[in-house]
Design an enzyme around this catalytic site. Structure first.
Site, mmCIF file in Angstrom:
data_model
loop_
_atom_site.group_PDB
_atom_site.id
_atom_site.type_symbol
_atom_site.label_atom_id
_atom_site.label_comp_id
_atom_site.label_asym_id
_atom_site.label_seq_id
_atom_site.Cartn_x
_atom_site.Cartn_y
_atom_site.Cartn_z
ATOM 1 N N ASP A 323 0.874 -1.157 0.000
ATOM 2 C CA ASP A 323 0.000 0.000 0.000
ATOM 3 C C ASP A 323 0.923 1.222 0.000
ATOM 4 O O ASP A 323 2.049 1.130 0.465
ATOM 5 C CB ASP A 323 -0.850 -0.068 1.277
ATOM 6 C CG ASP A 323 -1.673 1.177 1.490
ATOM 7 O OD1 ASP A 323 -2.444 1.509 0.584
ATOM 8 O OD2 ASP A 323 -1.539 1.796 2.553
ATOM 9 N N ASP A 521 -1.057 -0.463 6.269
ATOM 10 C CA ASP A 521 -0.984 0.136 7.599
ATOM 11 C C ASP A 521 -2.307 0.007 8.336
ATOM 12 O O ASP A 521 -2.475 0.557 9.405
ATOM 13 C CB ASP A 521 -0.564 1.601 7.512
ATOM 14 C CG ASP A 521 -1.587 2.443 6.780
ATOM 15 O OD1 ASP A 521 -2.512 1.868 6.183
ATOM 16 O OD2 ASP A 521 -1.467 3.680 6.810
ATOM 17 N N ASP A 525 -7.207 -0.863 4.493
ATOM 18 C CA ASP A 525 -6.709 -2.017 3.737
ATOM 19 C C ASP A 525 -6.791 -3.337 4.502
ATOM 20 O O ASP A 525 -6.121 -4.299 4.157
ATOM 21 C CB ASP A 525 -5.292 -1.772 3.196
ATOM 22 C CG ASP A 525 -4.368 -1.223 4.259
ATOM 23 O OD1 ASP A 525 -4.639 -1.449 5.446
ATOM 24 O OD2 ASP A 525 -3.371 -0.573 3.886
HETATM 25 P P1 ADP Z 1 -3.687 4.323 -0.244
HETATM 26 O O1 ADP Z 1 -4.143 3.198 -1.082
HETATM 27 O O2 ADP Z 1 -2.602 5.101 -0.928
HETATM 28 O O3 ADP Z 1 -3.305 3.956 1.152
HETATM 29 P P2 ADP Z 1 -6.405 5.043 0.442
HETATM 30 O O4 ADP Z 1 -7.037 3.858 -0.181
HETATM 31 O O5 ADP Z 1 -6.389 5.121 1.910
HETATM 32 O O6 ADP Z 1 -4.932 5.318 -0.128
HETATM 33 O O7 ADP Z 1 -7.129 6.338 -0.097
HETATM 34 C C1 ADP Z 1 -7.240 6.546 -1.479
HETATM 35 C C2 ADP Z 1 -7.637 7.954 -1.798
HETATM 36 O O8 ADP Z 1 -8.920 8.220 -1.273
HETATM 37 C C3 ADP Z 1 -6.735 8.984 -1.196
HETATM 38 O O9 ADP Z 1 -5.620 9.237 -2.013
HETATM 39 C C4 ADP Z 1 -7.669 10.191 -1.119
HETATM 40 O O10 ADP Z 1 -7.704 10.833 -2.375
HETATM 41 C C5 ADP Z 1 -9.009 9.567 -0.852
HETATM 42 N N1 ADP Z 1 -9.326 9.577 0.574
HETATM 43 C C6 ADP Z 1 -9.384 8.541 1.406
HETATM 44 N N2 ADP Z 1 -9.719 8.904 2.646
HETATM 45 C C7 ADP Z 1 -9.854 10.242 2.619
HETATM 46 C C8 ADP Z 1 -10.206 11.236 3.585
HETATM 47 N N3 ADP Z 1 -10.453 10.938 4.851
HETATM 48 N N4 ADP Z 1 -10.262 12.502 3.178
HETATM 49 C C9 ADP Z 1 -10.005 12.827 1.907
HETATM 50 N N5 ADP Z 1 -9.686 11.945 0.958
HETATM 51 C C10 ADP Z 1 -9.613 10.675 1.285
HETATM 52 MG MG MG Z 2 -2.967 3.399 3.221
#
Ligand code: ADP
Ligand code: MG
Length: 634
Positions: A323, A521, A525
């Site tokens: 991730d 983390d 996920d």
């Molecule tokens: P990653 O896969 O990189 O860990 P996430 O799946 O947690 O990222 O989140 C993917 C996308 O969703 C983020 O890049 C953001 O654009 C959006 N996102 C997720 N949670 C939030 C939040 N609490 N506030 C704003 N945007 C969010």
């Molecule tokens: Mg993440």
């Protein structure tokens, strides 16, 4: 093998048998008549001291679990030796057997004791503030959620909590394995058993001692040690079946030797030799010795395996999926740009922060820090619900609000077509839009950085033989490419714009051609962690979700420990292989000797017990494997 005797008792027994042995040896070369006279009682002593406890154990095992214990083979062989007039050989057998059992027990005990070390770190008392403002000393077990506890310099934190006043450095090595102190101030999480180095702080209890991170670590390690790894289950299964086969084989061998014209005494002696030669002690102990040692070494370095199975699977992994946000990047993102379409940045940010206050995402934390740094109020937003992989929804007095990525904007029917916003689309940073229904109110850019340890860790994994490394993120492609590029990932190893369910689907695809580990983390996920062959959670000390969903938990934020853990798992499986090959080889050699070359019983015993001890010692080498251990502190 089931060993129920306390270690010290069996040590005493071993000493007694050694004494008996000395007398027996002296008796063999009858230089002295007195010694000669002592021979018979000496041998009897050896049989009693070495044989009785073993026989007791074997018979109770047979009675309790209907399992033919390997110990039974030893007793049978010793009795057979005595019957055919070779009590000295039988005594050697019982003596060496007791000694090697004691050695094994000591060794495995050492591997198991990592957990006791964790227990010893837990403080017994805490300084609690009373309603009147005074401070009283109470047992840590009495602390309730919400209690305020005073942390004095040099003392251990009595349970998990949040700092409410004061600041200071905390040594978290006990939990994360990290030797650098971490500075804490109001709002920071602290963990039981970490050491307050300086500063006087107040903390509010968030977990009782039964629920604290270290309590869960102890439970996890204990369960991990009790759980059987697949190869361990195999060796146990094998040991039981095999004991029966050896018994039967020895009876057949006796009949065959006798039938071929030997004296019955001689035939029985050779059957007893075969019984010892063919006993699978080394085979049965080789796997747990290695696994226990590796699990303990890992736990000391802040890496918790939820069992030998996770250790064995990790060794077989050839694809690592990561991730991005909070895993490969450090999760301390920063707001770099603010675009408020109505021009009022302060009101815009305060509204956004109000909405994000309900989120545990790194983006939310970055926004909260920005608002605090600017000294702004946080607007009141209620009914916040996370949309994992998209953003977050909520409501204030003027109606519903949303914040998130372009997918979420699209879902809300909002168009991102104002040129101020379109300009952001090209940045290699995460863009978060805030909107009310179809109207976009503005956006912020949030930049996160690769962890300093990530690039080195990925390189170490590749050196360690990992075939494929991929990055998966819900973030936009330009951001993913920038971070991935810094870490030396090729564009086709970078998957962007993935929703949590896309990650799960992609992992399922990857598992079709090899074992897959997913490293996350725990924010958004958990499903991917659960779907992978091995789910690995980073920085799990603070996150319950991560600790639960993962098979392996890295308590620290140091990515290089992941590479260390992978290397350790490979070493463990190499040691298991060595042990099995050695144990089976030694057994075949001894059996061949027993069948065709008149191998004397004492030699069979020495070969057999010596092999068992070697296998245990080889497993124990893993105990000192360096998952970087923090320097001990006073
Ligand atoms: P990653 O896969 O990189 O860990 P996430 O799946 O947690 O990222 O989140 C993917 C996308 O969703 C983020 O890049 C953001 O654009 C959006 N996102 C997720 N949670 C939030 C939040 N609490 N506030 C704003 N945007 C969010
Ligand atoms: Mg993440």
């Amino acid at each position: 093998m089931k060993r129920s005797l306390p270690v010290d008792l069996s040590l005493v027994l071993s000493l007694a048998t050694v004494l008996g042995m000395a007398m027996a040896v002296a008796g063999r070369w009858p230089a002295h008549e007195l010694l000669g006279a002592l021979l018979a009682p000496g041998l009897a002593l050896v049989y009693l001291a070495g044989g009785l406890p073993t026989a007791w154990r074997a018979v109770s095992e047979l009675w309790r679990a209907h399992v033919l214990d390997i110990d039974l083979l030893m007793i049978a062989a010793a009795i057979a030796a005595a019957v055919v007039g070779a009590p000295f050989e039988g005594a050697v057998l019982l003596t060496l057997f007791s000694i090697s059992t004691t050695l094994e027990e000591r060794a495995l005990g050492r591997a198991r004791r990592a957990i006791e070390a964790l227990m010893a770190l837990r403080p017994e008392t805490a300084l609690r503030r009373t309603a009147g403002g005074a401070v009283e000393e109470v047992a840590a077990g009495e602390l309730a959620i919400g209690d305020v506890v005073v942390l004095r310099p040099g003392a251990r934190v009595p349970t998990d909590g949040v700092i409410t006043a004061g600041r200071g450095g905390i040594d978290e090595a006990n939990i994360t394995g990290e030797s650098m102190p971490v500075s804490k101030e109001a709002g920071a999480q602290v963990f039981e058993a970490t050491v307050n180095l300086d500063g006087v702080m107040d903390m509010t209890v968030t977990k009782t001692v039964g629920d604290s991170t270290i309590a869960r670590m102890i439970r996890l390690v204990t369960e991990a040690q009790a759980a059987r790894a697949p190869s361990e289950r195999f060796s146990e299964w094998f040991g039981q079946r095999y004991t029966v086969v050896v018994m039967a084989g020895a009876v057949i061998a006796f009949a065959a030797f006798w039938g071929l014209g030997r004296e019955w005494e001689q035939a029985l002696y050779r059957a007893a030799t075969l019984l010892v030669a063919a006993s699978p002690c080394a085979i049965v102990i080789s796997v747990p010795a290695a696994i226990l040692s590796a699990l303990s070494a890992a736990a000391r370095g802040g890496v918790l395996f939820k069992g030998g199975a996770a250790l064995e699977t990790l060794a077989a992994v050839d694809t690592f999926a990561f991730d991005k946000t909070g895993t490969l990047t450090n999760g301390r993102a920063e707001v770099t740009r603010v675009v408020a379409l109505d021009g009022d940045e302060a009101r815009f940010l305060s509204l956004l922060a109000g909405l994000e206050a309900g989120s545990e995402h790194h983006i939310a934390a970055a926004i909260a820090r920005e608002v605090r740094a600017r000294g702004l109020e946080v607007a009141k937003v209620v009914d916040a619900t996370a949309r994992p992989g998209f953003g977050i929804l909520g409501r204030d007095e003027d109606g519903p609000l949303w914040a998130g990525n372009p997918y979420l904007a699209e879902e809300m029917g909002a168009r991102i077509d104002r040129h101020e916003l379109r300009a952001l689309a090209d940045t290699a940073q995460t863009v978060v839009y805030l909107g009310r229904g179809q109207r976009v109110l503005g956006a912020v850019c949030v930049a996160d950085e690769a962890r300093p340890s990530s690039a080195a860790a990925l390189a170490a994994l590749r050196r360690g033989g990992v075939r494929r490394i991929v990055m998966m993120t819900g973030d936009r492609r330009p951001v993913a490419l920038r971070i991935g590029g810094e870490l030396g990932l090729a564009p086709d190893e970078i998957h962007a714009g993935m929703l949590p369910e896309d990650k799960v689907r992609r992992i399922a695809e990857l598992t079709r051609d090899g074992k897959v580990a997913f490293v996350g983390d725990g924010v958004n996920d958990a499903a991917a962690l659960a779907r992978a062959d091995v789910g690995i959670a980073m920085g799990a000390a603070g996150s319950e979700v991560a600790l639960q969903a993962a098979d392996v938990a890295l308590l620290s934020e140091d990515m290089e420990r992941l590479a260390d853990a992978h290397r350790l798992s490979r070493r463990a499986s190499a040691v298991i292989r060595q042990n099995l090959v050695f144990a089976i080889g030694a057994m075949l050699l001894l059996v061949t000797g027993g069948l065709f070359f008149d191998l004397p019983l004492p030699l069979a015993v020495i070969g057999h017990e010596g092999g068992t001890v070697l296998v245990v010692l080889n497993g124990l080498r893993l105990l000192s494997d360096p998952i970087r251990r923090p320097k001990p502190r006073g």
